[in-house]
Design an enzyme around this catalytic site. Structure first.
Site, PDB file in Angstrom:
ATOM      1  N   ALA A  92       0.848  -1.198   0.000  1.00  0.00           N
ATOM      2  CA  ALA A  92       0.000   0.000   0.000  1.00  0.00           C
ATOM      3  C   ALA A  92       0.882   1.246   0.000  1.00  0.00           C
ATOM      4  O   ALA A  92       1.771   1.380   0.842  1.00  0.00           O
ATOM      5  CB  ALA A  92      -0.913  -0.006   1.222  1.00  0.00           C
ATOM      6  N   GLY A  93       0.635   2.163  -0.936  1.00  0.00           N
ATOM      7  CA  GLY A  93       1.551   3.296  -1.007  1.00  0.00           C
ATOM      8  C   GLY A  93       0.984   4.596  -1.538  1.00  0.00           C
ATOM      9  O   GLY A  93       1.567   5.652  -1.317  1.00  0.00           O
ATOM     10  N   GLN A 153      13.581  14.292  -7.477  1.00  0.00           N
ATOM     11  CA  GLN A 153      12.791  14.474  -8.695  1.00  0.00           C
ATOM     12  C   GLN A 153      11.959  15.746  -8.584  1.00  0.00           C
ATOM     13  O   GLN A 153      11.344  16.000  -7.544  1.00  0.00           O
ATOM     14  CB  GLN A 153      11.855  13.273  -8.903  1.00  0.00           C
ATOM     15  CG  GLN A 153      12.582  11.947  -9.079  1.00  0.00           C
ATOM     16  CD  GLN A 153      11.627  10.771  -8.979  1.00  0.00           C
ATOM     17  OE1 GLN A 153      10.851  10.673  -8.037  1.00  0.00           O
ATOM     18  NE2 GLN A 153      11.703   9.873  -9.943  1.00  0.00           N
ATOM     19  N   TYR A 160       5.601  11.786  -0.692  1.00  0.00           N
ATOM     20  CA  TYR A 160       5.608  10.359  -1.023  1.00  0.00           C
ATOM     21  C   TYR A 160       7.015   9.804  -0.827  1.00  0.00           C
ATOM     22  O   TYR A 160       7.207   8.755  -0.202  1.00  0.00           O
ATOM     23  CB  TYR A 160       5.147  10.187  -2.468  1.00  0.00           C
ATOM     24  CG  TYR A 160       5.273   8.799  -3.041  1.00  0.00           C
ATOM     25  CD1 TYR A 160       4.359   7.807  -2.720  1.00  0.00           C
ATOM     26  CD2 TYR A 160       6.299   8.494  -3.937  1.00  0.00           C
ATOM     27  CE1 TYR A 160       4.464   6.527  -3.266  1.00  0.00           C
ATOM     28  CE2 TYR A 160       6.416   7.228  -4.487  1.00  0.00           C
ATOM     29  CZ  TYR A 160       5.502   6.247  -4.154  1.00  0.00           C
ATOM     30  OH  TYR A 160       5.605   4.992  -4.696  1.00  0.00           O
TER      31      TYR A 160
END
Length: 252
Positions: A92-93, A153, A160
């Site tokens: 789960a992410g 990035q 996240y």
């Protein structure tokens, strides 16, 4: 080789995409899989597909960021199966409230959803299953992570990445703590997966493919196979490692 017969596996976020692929492969290898998803309907569909192949699974709908819910549902599933969880794959992410914005544009209340899911979700599920593994002298824990955890990035995923990075650090320390009990803890850091095709226009997918040496997006069943190995007896000597599973993309 790589048989998971008589093992019970919990796969979080397994109602679709990569999680469904992981659950499917573990079941094919002989494990009974507890298919977790925030949405019980999605979990039940995966369970039905596993059953159609003649394998064994049950659905468990709960939020991994809620420790009480994790404990209650895992204990209920263990009681139904008559066996503790041997294998945890924390997949789960992607939080429902996740906001892809650069850090300057985020408000403090937008920080927590991704961190709660990727770090505290991992901590909660690990805490609930770890004693059973250590007491039995065997266990496997896999964190499904991302290259974003170690590569900066400019695409608005700092929170996240913060959650994934925290989880990776935790897993390395956990591996050092529980190796003596026959429990391994490893990280599988994924690159771009097929589910991107549902979220991005073809021209963006084409640009991403130019950065991947194998020339295609990741496949959930391939990810499942990697988790199957990490969950097996044969992987007992591998722990505390981060494995980049990204088609050859540069992650550093």
């Amino acid at each position: 080789m790589f048989s998971l017969e008589a093992r019970v596996a919990l796969v979080t976020g397994a109602g679709q995409s990569v999680g469904a692929g992981i659950a499917t492969v573990l079941a094919r290898q002989g494990a009974t899989v507890i298919v977790n998803d925030l949405t019980i309907d999605r979990a039940e569909k995966v369970v039905a597909a596993i059953a159609e192949e003649g394998n064994h699974a049950l659905a468990a709908g709960f939020d991994v960021t809620d420790l009480d819910a994790v404990s209650a549902h895992v204990r209920e599933s263990e009681a139904a199966l008559g066996h503790h969880v041997d294998i945890l794959v924390h997949n789960a992410g992607v939080a429902l409230e996740r906001t892809n914005k650069r850090f300057r544009e985020l408000t403090p209340d937008q920080w927590s959803p991704s961190i709660d899911l990727n770090l505290y979700g991992l901590l909660n599920t690990t805490r609930v299953v770890l004693d059973g593994m250590c007491d039995s002298g065997w266990g496997r824990i896999v964190q499904v992570s991302s290259g974003s955890a170690r590569t900066g990035q400019n695409i608005g995923v700092s929170m996240y990445a913060a959650g994934k990075s925290g989880g990776e650090g935790f897993m390395r320390h956990l591996a050092a703590e529980v190796g003596q009990f026959g429990v391994t803890a490893n990280i599988l850091a994924l690159g771009h997966q097929k589910n991107l095709e549902e979220k991005m226009p073809p021209e963006m997918i084409d640009r991403i493919l130019e950065t991947i040496p194998i020339g295609r997006l990741g496949d959930p069943i391939e990810v499942g196979a990697a988790c199957g190995y990490l969950s097996s007896n044969e992987a007992g000597g591998l722990t505390g490692q981060t494995i980049d599973f990204n088609g050859g993309s540069q992650t550093r």
